[in-house]
Motif scaffolding. Structure first.
Motif, short mmCIF file in Angstrom:
data_model
loop_
_atom_site.label_atom_id
_atom_site.label_comp_id
_atom_site.label_asym_id
_atom_site.label_seq_id
_atom_site.Cartn_x
_atom_site.Cartn_y
_atom_site.Cartn_z
N ALA A 201 -34.35 -16.15 14.24
CA ALA A 201 -34.18 -17.52 14.41
C ALA A 201 -33.41 -18.51 14.54
O ALA A 201 -33.29 -19.24 15.73
CB ALA A 201 -35.93 -17.70 14.06
N LYS A 202 -33.26 -18.74 13.20
CA LYS A 202 -32.23 -20.17 12.69
C LYS A 202 -31.01 -19.83 13.38
O LYS A 202 -30.70 -20.53 13.97
CB LYS A 202 -32.05 -20.24 11.75
N PHE A 203 -30.32 -18.56 13.95
CA PHE A 203 -29.81 -18.31 14.12
C PHE A 203 -29.26 -18.52 15.70
O PHE A 203 -28.20 -19.02 16.09
CB PHE A 203 -28.84 -16.74 13.83
N GLY A 204 -30.09 -17.87 16.18
CA GLY A 204 -30.64 -18.52 17.92
C GLY A 204 -30.15 -19.55 18.06
O GLY A 204 -29.96 -19.97 18.68
N GLN A 205 -31.02 -20.73 17.15
CA GLN A 205 -31.40 -22.33 17.53
C GLN A 205 -29.96 -22.68 17.21
O GLN A 205 -29.05 -23.41 18.03
CB GLN A 205 -32.32 -22.38 16.49
N GLY A 266 -36.12 -2.29 18.74
CA GLY A 266 -36.81 -3.54 19.05
C GLY A 266 -36.08 -5.01 18.33
O GLY A 266 -36.64 -5.83 19.04
N GLN A 267 -34.92 -4.67 17.54
CA GLN A 267 -35.03 -6.18 16.51
C GLN A 267 -34.09 -7.17 17.91
O GLN A 267 -33.51 -6.72 18.91
CB GLN A 267 -33.82 -5.60 16.03
N LEU A 268 -34.45 -7.90 17.90
CA LEU A 268 -33.93 -8.93 18.76
C LEU A 268 -33.88 -10.56 18.78
O LEU A 268 -34.98 -11.25 17.82
CB LEU A 268 -35.30 -9.31 20.29
N CYS A 269 -32.78 -10.98 18.78
CA CYS A 269 -32.51 -12.42 19.23
C CYS A 269 -32.54 -13.28 20.40
O CYS A 269 -30.99 -12.98 21.28
CB CYS A 269 -31.73 -13.25 18.04
N PHE A 270 -33.51 -13.55 21.07
CA PHE A 270 -33.12 -13.75 22.76
C PHE A 270 -32.91 -15.25 22.58
O PHE A 270 -33.50 -16.03 22.34
CB PHE A 270 -34.49 -13.36 23.43
N VAL A 271 -31.85 -15.63 23.38
CA VAL A 271 -32.29 -17.38 24.26
C VAL A 271 -31.88 -17.74 25.33
O VAL A 271 -31.82 -16.96 25.95
CB VAL A 271 -30.54 -17.46 23.40
N ALA A 272 -32.90 -18.57 25.64
CA ALA A 272 -33.26 -18.75 27.11
C ALA A 272 -31.84 -20.48 27.16
O ALA A 272 -33.82 -21.54 26.52
CB ALA A 272 -34.59 -18.89 27.22
#
Length: 479
Positions: A201-205, A266-272
């Protein structure tokens, strides 16, 4: 922030559809709206990311590019002149870092097995025929990402984890991770990285904030723009809507300007970006179609809700209900029955496997079953010992009254590692044991159904998901 009612409806639908989500962290504008780990999975435990590793390798390339260590138009063979084939084709000579990043290296077929079968993956990759002009043909390739790792390590003069520690992991307050390597010690790049869901999540942020994390520049905004925008046309490669919107630099483009990194099961890093949203997930999906199902729910319940109403205050009337719901989420282990005195005592029972056993080394070939099984029991606690050739053994400890946290050698992406496992045992009758092992650093759940008679044993081994291991059934006789 998203309303608790929206999040509650989303989670209820995830459960109703029996989507095997093990953890989820949802950040909206940098704030954690939802965090859960389905017990016994937990926050501090790293998770194997499989191909989600590729997105981290992409950022390593971006940092190396920012520092002038590489150029995106550098040819691949320029880094490995001593490992190139005797004849270098025009297509191989034209292949660049950009082509590796965009999965447009020019290979017609999946080259994974041909490369992984060799000790020297770099030499094996360069030996593969490049049928198409680089840049003209999309082919998703884990070993393209491996070559990016090899190039960064060559340019930086150090391993990929060492390179990323001061540049990515420490600034994001991520502990030094484990990242599997090829047989020659080069970081696998396209797979094998283990991180906690919170770290993902930090990576996604950082991605959402265009390369900045808590005020510190990690990678240039220019590279983030390249990585998360259209570089390759993947529209003919999948019937899943969010796997045919285009491909960036080791990121899949999704509907509505969103993008993601993902990995097997299903490992996921989703960014909107428009909604200022990051969703990190670990899961145990048997099919990647289930990942598309989860993405559909994210759009239907979360993205569309933000689009319809914008940000909204947290609805306190549903907040406590949401927190209770999160606290109740656990892996569906059956309750432990109390049948003391009704079942067979297992102590010192030893069985030689006579059917289904292999004469190969199980710890080298992960598809092979044991050749001998022993039990040790002390009241409600017992150990099942699985013996293999060359003296290898695994000791699996259980308790009939509670789950246990133990360590066991088990496969990850490429190799065997000692890792955390939660064990559960119950009698299904007077002679049938059901043993469950949750390898909580991976999606793997292993079950053994053990039918024990006075003079014989039958063992059925099953896995929920796997890329390398197979189910088996063996039978044996009492020694």
């Amino acid at each position: 922030m998203l309303s608790s009612r929206v999040l509650l409806d989303f989670l209820n639908e995830v459960e109703r559809r029996e989507l095997e989500v093990n953890s989820l962290v949802l950040l909206q504008d940098g704030k954690a709206t939802t965090r859960f780990w389905r017990a016994p999975y937990r926050d501090e435990c790293p998770q194997l990311l499989y191909s989600l590793s590729k997105s981290f390798t992409s950022i390593a390339v971006g940092i190396a590019w920012d520092e002038g260590l590489i150029r995106l138009d550098d040819t691949v063979i320029s880094y490995f002149p001593d490992r190139s084939p005797p004849f270098v084709s025009d297509n191989l000579a034209a292949m660049t870092i950009h082509h590796l990043l965009s999965m447009n290296a020019g290979h017609e077929d999946n080259i994974y097995n041909a490369v992984a079968a060799e000790r020297d993956w770099v030499r094996a990759f360069l030996a593969q025929e490049v049928q198409h002009k680089p840049g003209s043909y999309y082919r998703y390739s884990t070993h393209c990402t491996y070559m990016l790792s090899a190039i960064v390590e060559k340019a930086a003069g150090q391993g990929l984890v060492a390179f990323l520690m001061p540049r990515l992991f420490i600034p994001l307050n991520i502990p030094k991770p484990d990242w599997e390597t090829c047989p020659m010690g080069i970081t696998a790049g396209g797979m094998g990285l283990s991180l906690s869901t919170s770290s993902v999540a930090k990576f996604g942020q950082m991605l959402l904030d265009k390369g900045i994390y808590r005020g510190r520049r990690i990678v240039s905004e220019q590279y983030i723009e390249l990585a998360t925008n259209f570089q390759s046309d993947n529209s003919g490669w999948s019937d899943r809507v969010d796997s045919s919107q285009g491909y960036g630099y080791q990121f899949h483009l999704c509907r509505g300007g969103c993008y993601r990194g993902d990995g097997s099961f299903g490992q996921l890093c989703f960014v909107a970006p428009k909604q200022r949203l990051v969703i990190a997930v670990t899961a145990s999906f048997k099919s990647m179609n289930r990942l598309q199902e989860l993405l559909d729910l994210i759009y239907a319940f979360i993205i569309d809700s933000i689009e319809a109403s914008g940000t909204s205050l947290l609805n306190r009337s549903h907040y406590s209900e949401l927190q209770y719901r999160l606290a109740q989420m656990a892996y569906p282990l059956q309750e432990l029955p109390n049948h003391r005195g009704q079942q067979m005592n297992l102590h010192k029972r030893s069985y030689r496997i006579t059917r289904g056993a292999s004469h190969d080394n199980y710890l080298q070939d992960s598809k092979r079953p044991p050749i001998r099984v022993q039990f040790e029991q002390n009241k409600d606690e017992f150990v099942m010992l699985l013996h293999f050739l060359e003296g290898k053994e695994r000791r699996l400890k259980f308790d009939f009254n509670k789950t246990l946290h133990i360590k066991d050698m088990f496969i990850k992406d490429l190799a065997w590692h000692e890792q955390q496992v939660v064990t559960h045992a119950r009698w299904e009758g007077t002679d049938s044991l059901m043993l469950t092992l949750l390898y909580i650093e991976t999606p793997y759940v292993v079950t053994y159904r053990v039918v024990i008679a006075e003079e014989s044993i039958l063992i059925q081994h099953k896995m929920n998901v796997s890329l390398t291991m197979e189910d088996y059934e063996v039978a044996g006789v009492l020694e």
